[in-house]
Motif scaffolding. Structure first.
Motif, PDB file in Angstrom:
ATOM      1  N   VAL A   7       6.253   5.968   9.139  1.00 49.44           N
ATOM      2  CA  VAL A   7       6.711   5.068   8.006  1.00 49.44           C
ATOM      3  C   VAL A   7       6.462   3.809   8.164  1.00 49.44           C
ATOM      4  CG1 VAL A   7       8.818   4.306   6.731  1.00 49.44           C
ATOM      5  CG2 VAL A   7       8.420   6.661   7.113  1.00 49.44           C
ATOM      6  N   VAL A   8       6.636   3.350   9.602  1.00 49.31           N
ATOM      7  CA  VAL A   8       6.471   2.138  10.176  1.00 49.31           C
ATOM      8  C   VAL A   8       4.995   1.681   9.832  1.00 49.31           C
ATOM      9  CG1 VAL A   8       6.593   0.643  11.788  1.00 49.31           C
ATOM     10  CG2 VAL A   8       8.726   1.783  11.214  1.00 49.31           C
ATOM     11  N   ALA A   9       4.182   2.370  10.660  1.00 47.05           N
ATOM     12  CA  ALA A   9       2.733   2.352  10.448  1.00 47.05           C
ATOM     13  C   ALA A   9       2.053   1.996   9.164  1.00 47.05           C
ATOM     14  CB  ALA A   9       1.947   3.577  11.160  1.00 47.05           C
ATOM     15  N   GLU A  10       2.762   2.867   8.017  1.00 47.02           N
ATOM     16  CA  GLU A  10       2.334   2.855   6.636  1.00 47.02           C
ATOM     17  C   GLU A  10       2.687   1.294   6.160  1.00 47.02           C
ATOM     18  OE1 GLU A  10       3.950   5.954   4.553  1.00 47.02           O
ATOM     19  OE2 GLU A  10       2.625   7.411   5.132  1.00 47.02           O
ATOM     20  N   GLU A  11       4.121   1.126   6.493  1.00 46.95           N
ATOM     21  CA  GLU A  11       4.699  -0.099   5.962  1.00 46.95           C
ATOM     22  C   GLU A  11       3.939  -1.653   6.617  1.00 46.95           C
ATOM     23  OE1 GLU A  11       8.549   0.059   6.654  1.00 46.95           O
ATOM     24  OE2 GLU A  11       8.978   1.493   4.681  1.00 46.95           O
ATOM     25  N   THR A  12       3.327  -1.184   7.757  1.00 45.32           N
ATOM     26  CA  THR A  12       2.843  -2.502   8.385  1.00 45.32           C
ATOM     27  C   THR A  12       1.267  -2.645   8.199  1.00 45.32           C
ATOM     28  OG1 THR A  12       3.127  -1.540  10.653  1.00 45.32           O
ATOM     29  CG2 THR A  12       4.981  -2.894   9.797  1.00 45.32           C
ATOM     30  N   ALA A  13       0.742  -1.536   7.790  1.00 45.07           N
ATOM     31  CA  ALA A  13      -0.574  -1.703   7.662  1.00 45.07           C
ATOM     32  C   ALA A  13      -1.618  -2.737   7.528  1.00 45.07           C
ATOM     33  CB  ALA A  13      -1.379  -0.065   6.974  1.00 45.07           C
ATOM     34  N   SER A  14      -1.035  -3.239   6.091  1.00 46.74           N
ATOM     35  CA  SER A  14      -1.789  -4.528   5.710  1.00 46.74           C
ATOM     36  C   SER A  14      -1.644  -5.636   6.823  1.00 46.74           C
ATOM     37  CB  SER A  14      -1.371  -4.736   4.443  1.00 46.74           C
ATOM     38  OG  SER A  14       0.172  -5.325   4.428  1.00 46.74           O
ATOM     39  N   VAL A  15      -0.548  -5.743   7.400  1.00 43.41           N
ATOM     40  CA  VAL A  15      -0.300  -6.626   8.268  1.00 43.41           C
ATOM     41  C   VAL A  15      -1.086  -6.660   9.378  1.00 43.41           C
ATOM     42  CG1 VAL A  15       1.461  -8.097   9.851  1.00 43.41           C
ATOM     43  CG2 VAL A  15       1.941  -7.555   7.530  1.00 43.41           C
ATOM     44  N   ARG A  16      -1.303  -5.220   9.956  1.00 47.22           N
ATOM     45  CA  ARG A  16      -1.879  -4.971  11.291  1.00 47.22           C
ATOM     46  C   ARG A  16      -3.463  -5.187  11.042  1.00 47.22           C
ATOM     47  NH1 ARG A  16      -0.204  -0.155  11.520  1.00 47.22           N
ATOM     48  NH2 ARG A  16      -2.018   0.898  10.520  1.00 47.22           N
ATOM     49  N   ASN A  17      -3.938  -4.849   9.676  1.00 47.69           N
ATOM     50  CA  ASN A  17      -5.196  -4.904   9.394  1.00 47.69           C
ATOM     51  C   ASN A  17      -5.950  -6.253   9.411  1.00 47.69           C
ATOM     52  OD1 ASN A  17      -5.612  -2.120   9.493  1.00 47.69           O
ATOM     53  ND2 ASN A  17      -5.321  -2.104   7.389  1.00 47.69           N
ATOM     54  N   ALA A  18      -4.772  -7.424   8.862  1.00 45.51           N
ATOM     55  CA  ALA A  18      -5.033  -8.664   8.475  1.00 45.51           C
ATOM     56  C   ALA A  18      -5.298  -9.360  10.041  1.00 45.51           C
ATOM     57  CB  ALA A  18      -4.120  -9.457   7.788  1.00 45.51           C
ATOM     58  N   VAL A  19      -4.361  -9.101  10.896  1.00 48.30           N
ATOM     59  CA  VAL A  19      -4.309  -9.577  12.295  1.00 48.30           C
ATOM     60  C   VAL A  19      -5.705  -9.074  13.100  1.00 48.30           C
ATOM     61  CG1 VAL A  19      -3.225  -9.352  14.557  1.00 48.30           C
ATOM     62  CG2 VAL A  19      -1.789  -9.745  12.301  1.00 48.30           C
ATOM     63  N   LEU A  20      -6.100  -7.674  12.875  1.00 43.72           N
ATOM     64  CA  LEU A  20      -7.299  -7.381  13.395  1.00 43.72           C
ATOM     65  C   LEU A  20      -8.347  -7.928  12.768  1.00 43.72           C
ATOM     66  CD1 LEU A  20      -6.392  -3.569  14.048  1.00 43.72           C
ATOM     67  CD2 LEU A  20      -6.621  -5.257  15.712  1.00 43.72           C
TER      68      LEU A  20
END
Length: 108
Positions: free
Chosen positions: A82-95
């Motif tokens: 759930v946390v991975a799904e909810e934070t995917a867009s932020v993680r992808n933007a940072v990467l």
């Protein structure tokens, strides 16, 4: 006084509702708790039926602890998903930002 006997077990079973937990979460959890056992997983009527096979006979109390460990690990894996799904867009933007400033050139 008679000596106390302790029943031993070679396996224990638990089921997880696949409407609540994904099969992937159950598999990941099973892998994490396989220290003294192996786990068979079968799908039956919307449930993931997990049978823990212990490498040596254990007491009922130890079997209960193994089942509880699996139950907690399934919950943990589900929350991680759930946390991975909810934070995917932020993680992808940072990467994307990190790689855009890395100086790496694409090979065309």
């Amino acid at each position: 006084m008679l000596p106390e006997t302790v029943a031993t077990m070679n396996s224990a079973e638990i089921q997880f509702d696949l409407k609540v937990f994904t099969l992937d979460c159950v598999k990941r959890a099973a892998y994490r708790v396989t220290g003294g056992s192996s786990v068979d997983i079968a799908i039956e009527g919307g449930l993931a039926k997990c049978v823990l096979h212990f490498s040596k006979p254990i007491s009922g109390e130890q079997a209960d602890r193994a089942i509880e460990a699996l139950r907690l690990e399934v919950l943990d894996q589900d929350l991680r998903r759930v946390v991975a799904e909810e934070t995917a867009s932020v993680r992808n933007a940072v990467l994307a930002l990190a790689f855009s400033k890395s100086g790496l050139k694409s090979v065309d």
